[in-house]
Each structure stands twice: as C-alpha cells, then as structure tokens.
Design a protein around this motif. Sequence first.
Motif, short mmCIF file in Angstrom:
data_model
loop_
_atom_site.label_atom_id
_atom_site.label_comp_id
_atom_site.label_asym_id
_atom_site.label_seq_id
_atom_site.Cartn_x
_atom_site.Cartn_y
_atom_site.Cartn_z
N THR A 1 0.84 -1.18 0.00
CA THR A 1 0.00 0.00 0.00
C THR A 1 0.87 1.23 0.00
OG1 THR A 1 -0.13 -0.11 2.40
CG2 THR A 1 -1.93 -1.11 1.17
N LYS B 1 -9.87 1.93 -2.64
CA LYS B 1 -9.18 1.14 -1.62
C LYS B 1 -8.06 0.28 -2.22
CE LYS B 1 -12.79 0.91 1.75
NZ LYS B 1 -12.85 0.25 3.03
N ARG C 1 -15.54 2.15 -5.22
CA ARG C 1 -15.07 1.95 -3.84
C ARG C 1 -13.82 1.07 -3.81
NH1 ARG C 1 -16.59 -1.49 0.84
NH2 ARG C 1 -16.24 -0.21 2.68
N ARG D 1 -8.14 -2.13 -4.47
CA ARG D 1 -8.47 -3.55 -4.56
C ARG D 1 -8.30 -4.02 -6.01
NH1 ARG D 1 -7.91 -3.22 0.37
NH2 ARG D 1 -9.66 -3.23 1.80
#
Length: 152
Positions: free
Chosen positions: A17, A83, A79, A85
């Motif tokens: 991340t 994040k 979303r 993903r």
Amino acid sequence: MSTERKTTPEAPQAPETGPRPGRLTAAAALAGLEGLALLGGGVYMLVMGLAGSPDSPRQAETGGITLIVLALLPLLAARGLLKLRRWSRGPAIITQIMALPVAWQLLQADSAAIPAGIALAAVAIASLVLLVNPAATEALGIRGPGDVQDQK
C-alpha cells in the motif's frame, strides 16, 4: 494460536500500500459518477412508476429497479478502486465498455439526448484510458501476461 497471516507459494502477495495514483482516483470518481447517475435515474423511474402516471407503470417500475441494481456495479468498483483492490478494475472496465453502446444510441437520437451521449462517451473513454494506464495497474498490483514469479 498465532494471528500471523500465512502465505503459500500459490497465493499472490497483496500489493504494497502506497500513495494512490491520481489517475486511479480520477477513474474511481468517474465510475462513482456513473453509478450515482444510474441510481438517480433508477429512483426517478421507480418514483414516477409508483406515483406518476406513466404509459406503463409496470415497465417504469421494472426499469427503475433494474437501474438501481445496475448502479451497484460501478459504485462497488469505485469503492474498490479507492481502496486499491485488484478485483475492482474488472467491473470498472466492464461498466465503461457497457456505457459505449449506450452513448452511441444516445448520439443517434434527434433530441436533447445527444449532449448526454457525448458526455457519456467522453466519461467512458476517459475512464478506460485511466484504468489501463500502467501507473494504475501497478498500484492495483496487476501484472501483465508472462510476468510470473519464480516459484521455488
């Protein structure tokens, strides 16, 4: 019992991340905008089907419910993109590909739908460009074909 997460050689590592690229944020914003537009259109059709006097109330209600359900795909994709993903890129790309024929049909109309078709086509093409950008794919941890890790 240990709470450490165990990884196996077959399981891919999650991407590290880091800061989210601006292109990915913009793609998420555009997908979210499309989702909100679908949701708004669906709610409008449903309310008009229930409270208004459409030509076919059943068709208006069914169309409204369908648009509300279809709005979930780009909203969930937006979303997920925010994040970081990995799975979210597929639904976001599918949404843009589905938007292109809709934009084409709007452009064929002889009405006020033409500006809507131009806007939808511009958003879909811009989103596709942002989603296939190397910075976005790298941030999501997506590797190209043939880029496999050595498993020893």
